[in-house]
Design an enzyme around this catalytic site. Structure first.
Site, PDB file in Angstrom:
ATOM      1  N   HIS A 199       0.850  -1.187   0.000  1.00 46.41           N
ATOM      2  CA  HIS A 199       0.000   0.000   0.000  1.00 46.41           C
ATOM      3  C   HIS A 199       0.883   1.232   0.000  1.00 46.41           C
ATOM      4  O   HIS A 199       2.117   1.148   0.140  1.00 46.41           O
ATOM      5  CB  HIS A 199      -0.952   0.008   1.200  1.00 46.41           C
ATOM      6  CG  HIS A 199      -2.143  -0.886   1.026  1.00 46.41           C
ATOM      7  ND1 HIS A 199      -3.116  -0.645   0.075  1.00 46.41           N
ATOM      8  CD2 HIS A 199      -2.515  -2.024   1.664  1.00 46.41           C
ATOM      9  CE1 HIS A 199      -4.041  -1.600   0.150  1.00 46.41           C
ATOM     10  NE2 HIS A 199      -3.697  -2.451   1.099  1.00 46.41           N
TER      11      HIS A 199
ATOM     12  N   ASP B 129       0.176   6.402  -4.165  1.00 41.36           N
ATOM     13  CA  ASP B 129      -0.927   5.956  -5.016  1.00 41.36           C
ATOM     14  C   ASP B 129      -1.192   6.935  -6.156  1.00 41.36           C
ATOM     15  O   ASP B 129      -1.336   6.525  -7.315  1.00 41.36           O
ATOM     16  CB  ASP B 129      -2.209   5.811  -4.193  1.00 41.36           C
ATOM     17  CG  ASP B 129      -2.306   4.472  -3.492  1.00 41.36           C
ATOM     18  OD1 ASP B 129      -1.366   3.678  -3.604  1.00 41.36           O
ATOM     19  OD2 ASP B 129      -3.324   4.221  -2.824  1.00 41.36           O
TER      20      ASP B 129
END
Length: 372
Positions: free
Chosen positions: A129, A159
């Site tokens: 992540h 991200d």
């Protein structure tokens, strides 16, 4: 409505994180983006029809493990300029929609692979992540207060900054290359690479002994009293970014301080005492009072706004940076182009809602197709 990417056809194999955000950015600029959803869709934090990241494109339902559905999607690939996928390495190949198969069907296709760790290396097949990509790139270690644990930011950095923005850059660069070569590209877009690219300035500072490895002690990491946030009398916060001497001088004017009574701006040994001084003064008035004081001083001092407050700020309102569409507020499309109209925002579609219309528009269109 003609926009800068009108005529560009994009197949988005549904995923989460950076790939749908990249697809949104392209769709906002006029690309015809078709999101291919597995039956039932992917897991969503919010209802599909409320997810602004899924705006401005159509949805096709297809089970890529079903030969007939796979054939249908490969027919779309033949007509496409770009395909975006975010599977772990090897998954697309096992499904029969990897870059080699797609290139056989469409040699002009830009095949964009968005992953955390990239297509090779010892972590390539591992999950991750935003916080993990920040950790291994060195970015996370630099975020936080001195003597405290690293502070995880919002997932804007890996991200979106290192993932979706890098994907869009790569896609547009590959499209430019295609105008010269006539052939497509396979893009290996790794979020850890993207974060590393974002860290270029800090690598340079470190390599030239201009950056302390102790977090929260440098000029632009909250270490300097003139680059920090301060609590006001009402418990809200003000942001100070008065790095350059001219802005620092105006900051002192707004605070009612005389530079002659303070140490040199860049005397690091005095930063703690100067910070205490600033903090004490900022706590004497409410945030909006301070915002009014600095409104005309041009000192790089701004109120820290909640999301609820953002649309009402004069700058945000003047530019229409936040819009209301399909019943909710959301960021406006960016960037803007002088000779093109603004985006008309279409609501996110229920998975599979546009299967018939997409197949009609793409696969029955025997006219101009950028992908062929």
């Amino acid at each position: 409505m003609e926009r800068v990417l009108t005529g560009l056809r994009v197949v988005e194999l549904a995923g989460i994180g950076p790939s749908p955000h990249a697809a949104m950015l392209l769709a906002d600029l006029g690309a015809d983006v078709v999101r291919v959803e597995r039956p039932g869709g992917v897991t969503q934090l919010v209802p599909v029809d409320k997810d602004a990241v899924l705006r401005n494109r159509r949805s096709v339902s297809a089970d890529l493990k079903d030969p007939d559905d796979l054939a249908t999607v490969l027919n779309l690939v033949e007509k496409a300029d770009v395909l975006i996928e975010s599977y772990r390495p090897g998954v697309a190949e096992r499904l029969g929609i990897g870059p080699d198969i797609c290139a056989e069907r469409n040699g002009r296709l830009i095949y964009a692979r968005v992953t955390g760790w990239g297509q090779d290396g010892p972590l390539a097949s591992r999950a991750g992540h935003d916080i993990n990509y920040l950790a291994l790139s060195g970015a996370l270690n630099a975020m936080g207060r001195p003597g405290e644990r690293p502070l995880a930011p919002l997932n804007l950095v890996a991200d979106l900054g290192g993932g979706s923005m890098l994907a869009v850059l790569g896609i547009l660069a590959a499209l430019h290359s295609r105008t010269r070569t006539g052939t497509g590209q396979v893009l290996d877009i790794a979020m850890v690479d993207g974060v590393s690219a974002l860290m270029s300035m800090f690598w340079t500072l470190t390599e030239n002994d201009l950056w302390s490895p102790e977090r929260g002690t440098n000029v632009i990491d909250g270490g300097a009293p003139f680059y920090d946030t301060y609590e006001c009398a009402d418990g809200r916060y003000i942001a100070v970014g008065a790095v350059e001497p001219v802005f620092y001088a105006r900051l002192l004017i707004g605070l009612g301080l005389d530079a002659a009574d303070l140490p040199d701006q860049y005397d690091r040994s005095e930063w703690p005492s100067v910070r205490d001084c600033f903090a004490r003064i900022f706590r004497t008035r409410e945030r909006d009072a301070w915002a009014a004081t600095f409104a005309d001083l041009d000192a790089c001092v701004t109120p820290v706004l909640s999301l609820a407050e953002v649309p009402h700020h004069p700058q945000i309102a003047a530019r229409g940076t936040v819009v209301e569409a399909f019943g909710q507020r959301q960021p406006a499309a960016a960037p803007r182009f002088a000779d093109m109209p603004g985006t008309t925002y279409s609501a996110p579609r229920i998975p599979g809602a546009d299967t018939v219309s997409v197949l009609r528009d793409w696969c029955e269109d025997h006219g101009n197709s950028s992908g062929r």
